[in-house]
Design a protein around this motif. Sequence first.
Motif, short mmCIF file in Angstrom:
data_model
loop_
_atom_site.label_atom_id
_atom_site.label_comp_id
_atom_site.label_asym_id
_atom_site.label_seq_id
_atom_site.Cartn_x
_atom_site.Cartn_y
_atom_site.Cartn_z
N ALA A 105 0.84 -1.21 0.00
CA ALA A 105 0.00 0.00 0.00
C ALA A 105 0.87 1.26 0.00
CB ALA A 105 -0.93 -0.01 1.21
N ALA A 106 1.96 1.23 0.75
CA ALA A 106 2.86 2.38 0.80
C ALA A 106 3.54 2.59 -0.55
CB ALA A 106 3.90 2.20 1.90
N ALA A 107 3.99 1.50 -1.16
CA ALA A 107 4.64 1.61 -2.46
C ALA A 107 3.66 2.16 -3.50
CB ALA A 107 5.18 0.25 -2.90
N ARG A 108 2.43 1.68 -3.46
CA ARG A 108 1.42 2.16 -4.40
C ARG A 108 1.11 3.64 -4.16
NH1 ARG A 108 -1.84 -1.77 -3.89
NH2 ARG A 108 -2.92 -0.96 -2.08
N ALA A 109 1.00 4.04 -2.88
CA ALA A 109 0.71 5.44 -2.55
C ALA A 109 1.85 6.35 -2.99
CB ALA A 109 0.45 5.59 -1.06
N CYS A 110 3.09 5.92 -2.77
CA CYS A 110 4.24 6.73 -3.18
C CYS A 110 4.32 6.84 -4.70
CB CYS A 110 5.53 6.15 -2.61
SG CYS A 110 5.68 6.34 -0.83
N LEU A 157 4.02 10.30 -6.90
CA LEU A 157 4.99 10.72 -7.91
C LEU A 157 4.32 10.98 -9.26
CD1 LEU A 157 7.99 8.38 -7.07
CD2 LEU A 157 7.90 10.86 -6.81
N ASP A 158 3.27 10.22 -9.56
CA ASP A 158 2.55 10.39 -10.82
C ASP A 158 1.49 11.47 -10.75
OD1 ASP A 158 4.05 8.38 -11.98
OD2 ASP A 158 2.55 6.81 -11.59
N GLY A 159 1.29 12.04 -9.55
CA GLY A 159 0.32 13.12 -9.41
C GLY A 159 -1.10 12.67 -9.12
N TRP A 160 -1.30 11.39 -8.83
CA TRP A 160 -2.64 10.87 -8.57
C TRP A 160 -3.05 11.00 -7.10
CZ3 TRP A 160 -5.80 9.85 -12.44
CH2 TRP A 160 -5.25 9.59 -13.68
N ARG A 214 1.16 13.99 1.15
CA ARG A 214 0.73 13.70 2.52
C ARG A 214 0.18 12.28 2.64
NH1 ARG A 214 -1.15 17.06 6.95
NH2 ARG A 214 -2.60 15.86 8.22
N ASP A 215 -0.62 11.87 1.66
CA ASP A 215 -1.15 10.50 1.66
C ASP A 215 -0.01 9.48 1.58
OD1 ASP A 215 -3.77 11.36 1.80
OD2 ASP A 215 -4.14 11.15 -0.35
N ALA A 216 0.97 9.76 0.73
CA ALA A 216 2.10 8.85 0.58
C ALA A 216 2.90 8.78 1.88
CB ALA A 216 2.99 9.31 -0.57
#
Length: 80
Positions: free
Chosen positions: A19-24, A28-31, A35-37
């Motif tokens: 989940a952390a990898a996906r959030a980061c 980075l992609d602007g999605w 703060r969420d990451a």
Amino acid sequence: MECLDQQWPHWARGGSWRAAARACRDALDGWRSARDAHKAFLRAARRAGLVLPAARAPRKSSQPRMIGALRPEMSFIGWQ
């Protein structure tokens, strides 16, 4: 992302790590927001035991704050 990909212990790569990898990656992609990451990264790190839980801030006093002109140390004796 570098920490998650290259420095994260293999034994701690579970659901919170994914989940952390996906959030980061999304941040980075602007999605998603940075703060969420950040929150997801810290959640994964805490879950893996890599950081201690944050200490709670002291509770704010229920006493009203005194404004500068009404500080208790100021005396009104002599004022007319």
